[in-house]
Design a protein around this motif. Structure first.
Motif, PDB file in Angstrom:
ATOM      1  N   ALA A 104       0.848  -1.202   0.000  1.00  0.00           N
ATOM      2  CA  ALA A 104       0.000   0.000   0.000  1.00  0.00           C
ATOM      3  C   ALA A 104       0.879   1.245   0.000  1.00  0.00           C
ATOM      4  N   THR A 105       0.587   2.182  -0.893  1.00  0.00           N
ATOM      5  CA  THR A 105       1.437   3.357  -1.064  1.00  0.00           C
ATOM      6  C   THR A 105       0.837   4.641  -0.517  1.00  0.00           C
TER       7      THR A 105
ATOM      8  N   VAL B 240      -0.055 -10.538   3.027  1.00  0.00           N
ATOM      9  CA  VAL B 240       0.990  -9.892   3.802  1.00  0.00           C
ATOM     10  C   VAL B 240       0.899  -8.415   3.449  1.00  0.00           C
ATOM     11  N   ASN B 241       0.609  -7.572   4.434  1.00  0.00           N
ATOM     12  CA  ASN B 241       0.426  -6.141   4.189  1.00  0.00           C
ATOM     13  C   ASN B 241       1.688  -5.361   4.523  1.00  0.00           C
ATOM     14  N   ILE B 242       2.110  -4.526   3.567  1.00  0.00           N
ATOM     15  CA  ILE B 242       3.248  -3.630   3.766  1.00  0.00           C
ATOM     16  C   ILE B 242       2.788  -2.239   3.351  1.00  0.00           C
ATOM     17  N   GLU B 243       3.069  -1.261   4.184  1.00  0.00           N
ATOM     18  CA  GLU B 243       2.765   0.129   3.847  1.00  0.00           C
ATOM     19  C   GLU B 243       4.084   0.840   3.560  1.00  0.00           C
TER      20      GLU B 243
ATOM     21  N   VAL C 249       3.451  -9.550  -5.791  1.00  0.00           N
ATOM     22  CA  VAL C 249       3.290  -8.286  -5.081  1.00  0.00           C
ATOM     23  C   VAL C 249       2.277  -7.416  -5.812  1.00  0.00           C
ATOM     24  N   LEU C 250       1.265  -6.983  -5.089  1.00  0.00           N
ATOM     25  CA  LEU C 250       0.266  -6.059  -5.622  1.00  0.00           C
ATOM     26  C   LEU C 250       0.580  -4.675  -5.075  1.00  0.00           C
TER      27      LEU C 250
ATOM     28  N   TRP D 108       1.130   6.729  -4.903  1.00  0.00           N
ATOM     29  CA  TRP D 108       2.587   6.725  -4.822  1.00  0.00           C
ATOM     30  C   TRP D 108       3.160   7.980  -5.475  1.00  0.00           C
ATOM     31  N   LEU D 109       2.670   8.308  -6.661  1.00  0.00           N
ATOM     32  CA  LEU D 109       3.139   9.524  -7.346  1.00  0.00           C
ATOM     33  C   LEU D 109       2.759  10.785  -6.589  1.00  0.00           C
TER      34      LEU D 109
END
Length: 169
Positions: A34-35, A59-62, A77-78, A85-86
């Motif tokens: 997540a961005t 698996v959640n990554i911020e 990876v999604l 993000w931009l």
């Protein structure tokens, strides 16, 4: 070698749902990268609701900007989403398009050197006409150029229309 999939479309077109289904078909435990920054309380609640909806197999990554600092070898990876993000680059660089685009491209290039499957979700924000606000016009340009950059390098590209994926590439 990375496999790159780009899923694009308008707001509420079904991009994220399609991307999540695709990731779950490719892996029993995909990574959700997540961005988004947390802008306010409503946004925080929205993020928490999305996390709960995804389920325990994820698996959640911020990560707001430095996507490549994470190791994803052999994983699915999604990345949701390129637009948010931009936005982080754009705001940190005081709306400087060239600098934001250069930084985002460099980060993308390092990320996709990993041998993994990357599913990128992005928005086609330029479909709605010319924004009245100069900052919105700048961001629309940035988004369009980055989408083109990723699409050119992608193995597959899908355009979501009313929940229906149309394979473009």
């Amino acid at each position: 070698m990375a496999k790159i999939i780009l899923i694009t479309g308008g707001q509420r077109s079904g991009k994220s749902s399609h991307a999540q289904n695709m990731a779950l078909q490719l892996s029993p435990n995909p990574i959700y990268l997540a961005t988004s920054r947390i802008w306010d309380e409503e946004h925080q609640l929205r993020i928490e609701r999305h996390k709960a909806d995804r389920g325990n197999e994820w698996v959640n990554i911020e990560e707001e900007k430095e996507l490549s600092k994470h190791k994803f070898e052999g994983k699915t990876v999604l990345i949701d989403c390129i637009t948010l993000w931009l936005t982080n680059f754009f705001f940190d660089n005081d709306s400087a398009i060239e600098q934001s685009l250069e930084e985002a491209k460099a980060e993308f290039n390092v990320l996709v050197q990993q041998e993994a499957t990357f599913i990128f979700v992005t928005n086609e924000i330029g479909l709605g006409g010319m924004p009245e606000n100069p900052v919105q016009r700048k961001f629309t340009d940035l988004q369009g150029w980055m989408n083109q950059y990723i699409a050119e390098r992608a193995n597959e590209v899908y355009l979501m229309v009313s929940g229906i994926p149309l394979k473009v590439k």
